[in-house]
Design a protein around this motif. Structure first.
Motif, PDB file in Angstrom:
ATOM      1  N   VAL A   1       0.854  -1.190   0.000  1.00 26.88           N
ATOM      2  CA  VAL A   1       0.000   0.000   0.000  1.00 26.88           C
ATOM      3  C   VAL A   1       0.886   1.235   0.000  1.00 26.88           C
ATOM      4  O   VAL A   1       2.030   1.192   0.462  1.00 26.88           O
ATOM      5  N   ILE A   2       0.359   2.335  -0.527  1.00 24.65           N
ATOM      6  CA  ILE A   2       1.057   3.623  -0.475  1.00 24.65           C
ATOM      7  C   ILE A   2       0.364   4.514   0.546  1.00 24.65           C
ATOM      8  O   ILE A   2      -0.845   4.703   0.501  1.00 24.65           O
ATOM      9  N   CYS A   3       1.145   5.051   1.470  1.00 23.19           N
ATOM     10  CA  CYS A   3       0.642   5.995   2.468  1.00 23.19           C
ATOM     11  C   CYS A   3       1.420   7.305   2.277  1.00 23.19           C
ATOM     12  O   CYS A   3       2.610   7.358   2.587  1.00 23.19           O
ATOM     13  N   ASP A   4       0.756   8.315   1.754  1.00 22.22           N
ATOM     14  CA  ASP A   4       1.419   9.560   1.394  1.00 22.22           C
ATOM     15  C   ASP A   4       1.193  10.628   2.465  1.00 22.22           C
ATOM     16  O   ASP A   4       0.096  11.176   2.584  1.00 22.22           O
ATOM     17  N   PRO A   5       2.228  10.962   3.254  1.00 21.28           N
ATOM     18  CA  PRO A   5       2.077  11.967   4.315  1.00 21.28           C
ATOM     19  C   PRO A   5       1.776  13.361   3.804  1.00 21.28           C
ATOM     20  O   PRO A   5       1.386  14.234   4.582  1.00 21.28           O
ATOM     21  N   GLU A   6       1.959  13.596   2.509  1.00 25.22           N
ATOM     22  CA  GLU A   6       1.675  14.920   1.967  1.00 25.22           C
ATOM     23  C   GLU A   6       0.201  15.274   2.097  1.00 25.22           C
ATOM     24  O   GLU A   6      -0.155  16.444   2.275  1.00 25.22           O
ATOM     25  N   TYR A   7      -0.676  14.267   2.023  1.00 29.39           N
ATOM     26  CA  TYR A   7      -2.104  14.531   2.162  1.00 29.39           C
ATOM     27  C   TYR A   7      -2.413  15.150   3.528  1.00 29.39           C
ATOM     28  O   TYR A   7      -3.231  16.067   3.632  1.00 29.39           O
TER      29      TYR A   7
ATOM     30  N   GLN B   1      -1.556  -3.591   8.708  1.00 27.61           N
ATOM     31  CA  GLN B   1      -1.435  -3.951   7.305  1.00 27.61           C
ATOM     32  C   GLN B   1      -0.416  -5.069   7.139  1.00 27.61           C
ATOM     33  O   GLN B   1       0.699  -4.986   7.623  1.00 27.61           O
ATOM     34  N   GLN B   2      -0.807  -6.122   6.429  1.00 27.47           N
ATOM     35  CA  GLN B   2       0.081  -7.265   6.260  1.00 27.47           C
ATOM     36  C   GLN B   2       1.207  -7.001   5.258  1.00 27.47           C
ATOM     37  O   GLN B   2       2.304  -7.509   5.404  1.00 27.47           O
ATOM     38  N   GLY B   3       0.923  -6.216   4.222  1.00 25.88           N
ATOM     39  CA  GLY B   3       1.916  -5.986   3.182  1.00 25.88           C
ATOM     40  C   GLY B   3       2.852  -4.833   3.488  1.00 25.88           C
ATOM     41  O   GLY B   3       2.789  -4.190   4.543  1.00 25.88           O
ATOM     42  N   VAL B   4       3.731  -4.567   2.533  1.00 20.36           N
ATOM     43  CA  VAL B   4       4.707  -3.483   2.655  1.00 20.36           C
ATOM     44  C   VAL B   4       4.008  -2.133   2.532  1.00 20.36           C
ATOM     45  O   VAL B   4       3.142  -1.940   1.681  1.00 20.36           O
ATOM     46  N   VAL B   5       4.390  -1.192   3.387  1.00 22.48           N
ATOM     47  CA  VAL B   5       3.870   0.176   3.347  1.00 22.48           C
ATOM     48  C   VAL B   5       4.918   1.053   2.660  1.00 22.48           C
ATOM     49  O   VAL B   5       6.082   1.070   3.069  1.00 22.48           O
TER      50      VAL B   5
END
Length: 210
Positions: free
Chosen positions: A28-34, A72-76
């Motif tokens: 998953v992508i978690c973008d702190p810019e938001y 989250q199980q997958g890579v962040v």
């Protein structure tokens, strides 16, 4: 595992993050810019500076990424520019203190390379490219004004591991990060055209009007 992809604005972080995400099932992508733009919108325009200067942003990023990594199980995957060593310690360092496996990579390139990439990510670039017209990045743009500062700061040893990308494509840089992080990406499908269309779509989705 958390992949934090650092680098100057226009250095290719978002493109590389989405390239890895596209070939890494479960990621998953978690973008702190938001979060940063949300905090900006809460403030009157005259008070909007660098949102990273707000403790609420730094603390919120750690809290949200800690939650994602725990549940989250997958890579962040996190594409985010951080050039202040203290802020880096409060975010990346704090996540490591919490016991998370954080792999940090800084994408670097020569100044002219980054300026070209900034020009190419402009809102009208893709339409102008089709028409055979190009524009230079505005000298007053925030990213251009910050470029020399970013390149100087990010070259420091605290921001390793450094990856020079001047002569590397987005897929090759993604593959290199995956190898260094011990991750297996799915086999890439499609040729240059499909890759270009995918990158254009990512660029259009991340146009900023703030």
């Amino acid at each position: 595992m958390l992949l934090w992809i650092n680098g100057p604005h226009g250095g290719g972080k978002t493109q590389v993050a989405h390239e890895i995400h596209g070939w890494l099932p479960g990621s998953v992508i978690c973008d702190p810019e938001y979060a940063g733009f949300g905090l900006h919108r809460m403030l009157p325009p005259a008070l909007r500076g660098d949102f990273q200067d707000l403790a609420a942003w730094r603390q919120g990023v750690v809290e949200v990424l800690d939650l994602a990594l725990t549940r989250q199980q997958g890579v962040v995957i996190v594409p985010m520019t951080v050039t202040d060593a203290g802020y880096f310690a409060e975010t990346v360092g704090r996540l490591r203190e919490l016991g998370h496996d954080v792999r940090h990579f800084t994408l670097l390139a020569e100044r002219e390379t980054v300026l070209r990439r900034l020009r190419e990510r402009g809102p009208l670039h893709h339409l102008k490219a089709l028409a055979g017209r190009h524009r230079e990045p505005r000298g007053e743009s925030w990213a251009v004004r910050r470029l020399d500062h970013c390149l100087e700061r990010l070259a420091g040893p605290e921001f390793a591991e450094h990856l020079w990308t001047d002569r590397s494509t987005v897929p090759r840089t993604a593959d290199r990060i995956a190898v260094l992080a011990g991750l297996d990406l799915a086999p890439h499908r499609g040729g240059r055209l499909r890759t270009r269309l995918r990158q254009t779509a990512v660029g259009l989705r991340h146009i900023r009007f703030d």
